[in-house]
Structures are given as C-alpha cells and as structure tokens.
Write a protein that holds these residues in place. Structure first.
Motif, PDB file in Angstrom:
ATOM      1  N   GLY A 198     -10.987   3.831   2.187  1.00 45.09           N
ATOM      2  CA  GLY A 198      -9.767   4.620   2.276  1.00 45.09           C
ATOM      3  C   GLY A 198      -8.513   3.855   1.906  1.00 45.09           C
ATOM      4  O   GLY A 198      -7.418   4.412   1.924  1.00 45.09           O
ATOM      5  N   THR A 199      -8.650   2.581   1.550  1.00 47.41           N
ATOM      6  CA  THR A 199      -7.486   1.784   1.154  1.00 47.41           C
ATOM      7  C   THR A 199      -6.882   2.358  -0.120  1.00 47.41           C
ATOM      8  O   THR A 199      -7.588   2.671  -1.068  1.00 47.41           O
ATOM      9  CB  THR A 199      -7.881   0.312   0.918  1.00 47.41           C
ATOM     10  N   ARG A 200      -5.560   2.508  -0.114  1.00 45.99           N
ATOM     11  CA  ARG A 200      -4.818   3.023  -1.263  1.00 45.99           C
ATOM     12  C   ARG A 200      -3.629   2.100  -1.512  1.00 45.99           C
ATOM     13  O   ARG A 200      -3.312   1.249  -0.698  1.00 45.99           O
ATOM     14  CB  ARG A 200      -4.294   4.433  -0.977  1.00 45.99           C
ATOM     15  N   GLU A 201      -2.957   2.332  -2.630  1.00 50.78           N
ATOM     16  CA  GLU A 201      -1.719   1.601  -2.861  1.00 50.78           C
ATOM     17  C   GLU A 201      -0.754   1.934  -1.733  1.00 50.78           C
ATOM     18  O   GLU A 201      -0.720   3.060  -1.243  1.00 50.78           O
ATOM     19  CB  GLU A 201      -1.138   1.980  -4.219  1.00 50.78           C
ATOM     20  N   LEU A 202      -0.004   0.952  -1.290  1.00 46.41           N
ATOM     21  CA  LEU A 202       0.970   1.023  -0.194  1.00 46.41           C
ATOM     22  C   LEU A 202       0.322   1.023   1.191  1.00 46.41           C
ATOM     23  O   LEU A 202       1.014   1.158   2.196  1.00 46.41           O
ATOM     24  CB  LEU A 202       1.911   2.224  -0.336  1.00 46.41           C
ATOM     25  N   MET A 241      -2.925 -10.674  11.123  1.00 42.06           N
ATOM     26  CA  MET A 241      -2.028 -10.755   9.998  1.00 42.06           C
ATOM     27  C   MET A 241      -2.102  -9.432   9.237  1.00 42.06           C
ATOM     28  O   MET A 241      -3.171  -8.895   9.017  1.00 42.06           O
ATOM     29  CB  MET A 241      -2.448 -11.901   9.072  1.00 42.06           C
ATOM     30  N   ASP A 242      -0.954  -8.945   8.820  1.00 42.08           N
ATOM     31  CA  ASP A 242      -0.902  -7.717   8.032  1.00 42.08           C
ATOM     32  C   ASP A 242      -0.825  -8.061   6.550  1.00 42.08           C
ATOM     33  O   ASP A 242      -0.155  -9.011   6.141  1.00 42.08           O
ATOM     34  CB  ASP A 242       0.311  -6.871   8.413  1.00 42.08           C
ATOM     35  N   ILE A 243      -1.533  -7.265   5.758  1.00 42.27           N
ATOM     36  CA  ILE A 243      -1.563  -7.407   4.307  1.00 42.27           C
ATOM     37  C   ILE A 243      -1.098  -6.081   3.725  1.00 42.27           C
ATOM     38  O   ILE A 243      -1.621  -5.026   4.090  1.00 42.27           O
ATOM     39  CB  ILE A 243      -2.996  -7.718   3.824  1.00 42.27           C
ATOM     40  N   PHE A 244      -0.112  -6.125   2.838  1.00 45.67           N
ATOM     41  CA  PHE A 244       0.441  -4.917   2.227  1.00 45.67           C
ATOM     42  C   PHE A 244      -0.132  -4.762   0.827  1.00 45.67           C
ATOM     43  O   PHE A 244       0.031  -5.638  -0.020  1.00 45.67           O
ATOM     44  CB  PHE A 244       1.963  -5.019   2.171  1.00 45.67           C
ATOM     45  N   VAL A 245      -0.819  -3.652   0.570  1.00 44.47           N
ATOM     46  CA  VAL A 245      -1.407  -3.390  -0.744  1.00 44.47           C
ATOM     47  C   VAL A 245      -0.311  -2.837  -1.651  1.00 44.47           C
ATOM     48  O   VAL A 245       0.145  -1.711  -1.461  1.00 44.47           O
ATOM     49  CB  VAL A 245      -2.587  -2.399  -0.640  1.00 44.47           C
ATOM     50  N   GLU A 246       0.120  -3.639  -2.604  1.00 43.80           N
ATOM     51  CA  GLU A 246       1.178  -3.200  -3.517  1.00 43.80           C
ATOM     52  C   GLU A 246       0.645  -2.281  -4.605  1.00 43.80           C
ATOM     53  O   GLU A 246       1.217  -1.243  -4.882  1.00 43.80           O
ATOM     54  CB  GLU A 246       1.876  -4.401  -4.139  1.00 43.80           C
ATOM     55  N   ARG A 247      -0.446  -2.698  -5.254  1.00 45.29           N
ATOM     56  CA  ARG A 247      -0.996  -1.878  -6.337  1.00 45.29           C
ATOM     57  C   ARG A 247      -2.419  -2.315  -6.633  1.00 45.29           C
ATOM     58  O   ARG A 247      -2.871  -3.374  -6.195  1.00 45.29           O
ATOM     59  CB  ARG A 247      -0.139  -1.957  -7.593  1.00 45.29           C
ATOM     60  N   PHE A 248      -3.106  -1.468  -7.402  1.00 46.36           N
ATOM     61  CA  PHE A 248      -4.450  -1.780  -7.864  1.00 46.36           C
ATOM     62  C   PHE A 248      -4.382  -2.279  -9.294  1.00 46.36           C
ATOM     63  O   PHE A 248      -3.549  -1.825 -10.087  1.00 46.36           O
ATOM     64  CB  PHE A 248      -5.362  -0.555  -7.800  1.00 46.36           C
ATOM     65  N   ASP A 249      -5.265  -3.195  -9.619  1.00 44.19           N
ATOM     66  CA  ASP A 249      -5.372  -3.747 -10.963  1.00 44.19           C
ATOM     67  C   ASP A 249      -6.861  -3.848 -11.289  1.00 44.19           C
ATOM     68  O   ASP A 249      -7.512  -4.825 -10.927  1.00 44.19           O
ATOM     69  CB  ASP A 249      -4.692  -5.110 -11.036  1.00 44.19           C
ATOM     70  N   GLY A 250      -7.395  -2.798 -11.898  1.00 46.15           N
ATOM     71  CA  GLY A 250      -8.828  -2.766 -12.179  1.00 46.15           C
ATOM     72  C   GLY A 250      -9.628  -2.708 -10.892  1.00 46.15           C
ATOM     73  O   GLY A 250      -9.436  -1.817 -10.075  1.00 46.15           O
ATOM     74  N   GLU A 251     -10.491  -3.687 -10.686  1.00 46.31           N
ATOM     75  CA  GLU A 251     -11.341  -3.739  -9.496  1.00 46.31           C
ATOM     76  C   GLU A 251     -10.715  -4.560  -8.371  1.00 46.31           C
ATOM     77  O   GLU A 251     -11.396  -4.930  -7.410  1.00 46.31           O
ATOM     78  CB  GLU A 251     -12.708  -4.305  -9.862  1.00 46.31           C
ATOM     79  N   TYR A 252      -9.423  -4.843  -8.483  1.00 45.70           N
ATOM     80  CA  TYR A 252      -8.731  -5.673  -7.495  1.00 45.70           C
ATOM     81  C   TYR A 252      -7.500  -4.964  -6.939  1.00 45.70           C
ATOM     82  O   TYR A 252      -6.938  -4.079  -7.572  1.00 45.70           O
ATOM     83  CB  TYR A 252      -8.296  -7.005  -8.124  1.00 45.70           C
ATOM     84  N   ALA A 253      -7.108  -5.392  -5.763  1.00 46.57           N
ATOM     85  CA  ALA A 253      -5.853  -4.945  -5.158  1.00 46.57           C
ATOM     86  C   ALA A 253      -4.916  -6.142  -5.102  1.00 46.57           C
ATOM     87  O   ALA A 253      -5.318  -7.232  -4.669  1.00 46.57           O
ATOM     88  CB  ALA A 253      -6.102  -4.418  -3.749  1.00 46.57           C
TER      89      ALA A 253
END
Length: 71
Positions: A35-39, A1-13
């Motif tokens: 290395g995980t970043r937004e998007l 399953m793919d998960i898309f990181v939309e944005r960071f919110d404090g210590e959470y994605a």
C-alpha cells in the motif's frame, strides 16, 4: 525513525530520512509495506519492521501546507 516516500523511480522508492541532514535513500519497492504510495510515511522500528504511518503523513502534509502559505 520515519521515512518519507518522495517519489517512485522504476522499481525503487526515493525516500527522505527524518534525520538532521534529511538524507535521500533509494529503497526497493518490494521491501516496502503493502500500500506504499508516493508521499507515504513509513515508520521503521528498531527490530527492522516497517509500517505505513497515516498519522505522521497527515502531520507532514499539514506542515508542508503551512510552510507554503507563509511564502
């Protein structure tokens, strides 16, 4: 399953699942691949391991760009 990181919110994605409902989930940054970043696109394997999926990210960005051109 793919998960898309939309944005960071404090210590959470805040991540969008690639399911029918496009559910949004909150994951601790410390549990995500280095290395995980937004998007970023993270692939979750059936054994619970996660890895950054650059190919899936490129496909998603192309799809978004194409949709923006059509509007």
């Amino acid at each position: 399953m793919d998960i898309f990181v939309e944005r960071f919110d404090g210590e959470y994605a805040l991540c969008r699942l690639n399911d029918k409902e496009k559910n949004l989930i909150k994951l601790p940054l410390r549990e995500l691949p280095q290395g995980t970043r937004e998007l970023s696109v993270i692939t979750l394997k059936s054994n619970g391991t996660m890895f950054l999926n650059q190919y899936a990210k490129e496909l998603r960005m192309e799809k978004i760009a194409k949709n923006l051109k059509c509007k």
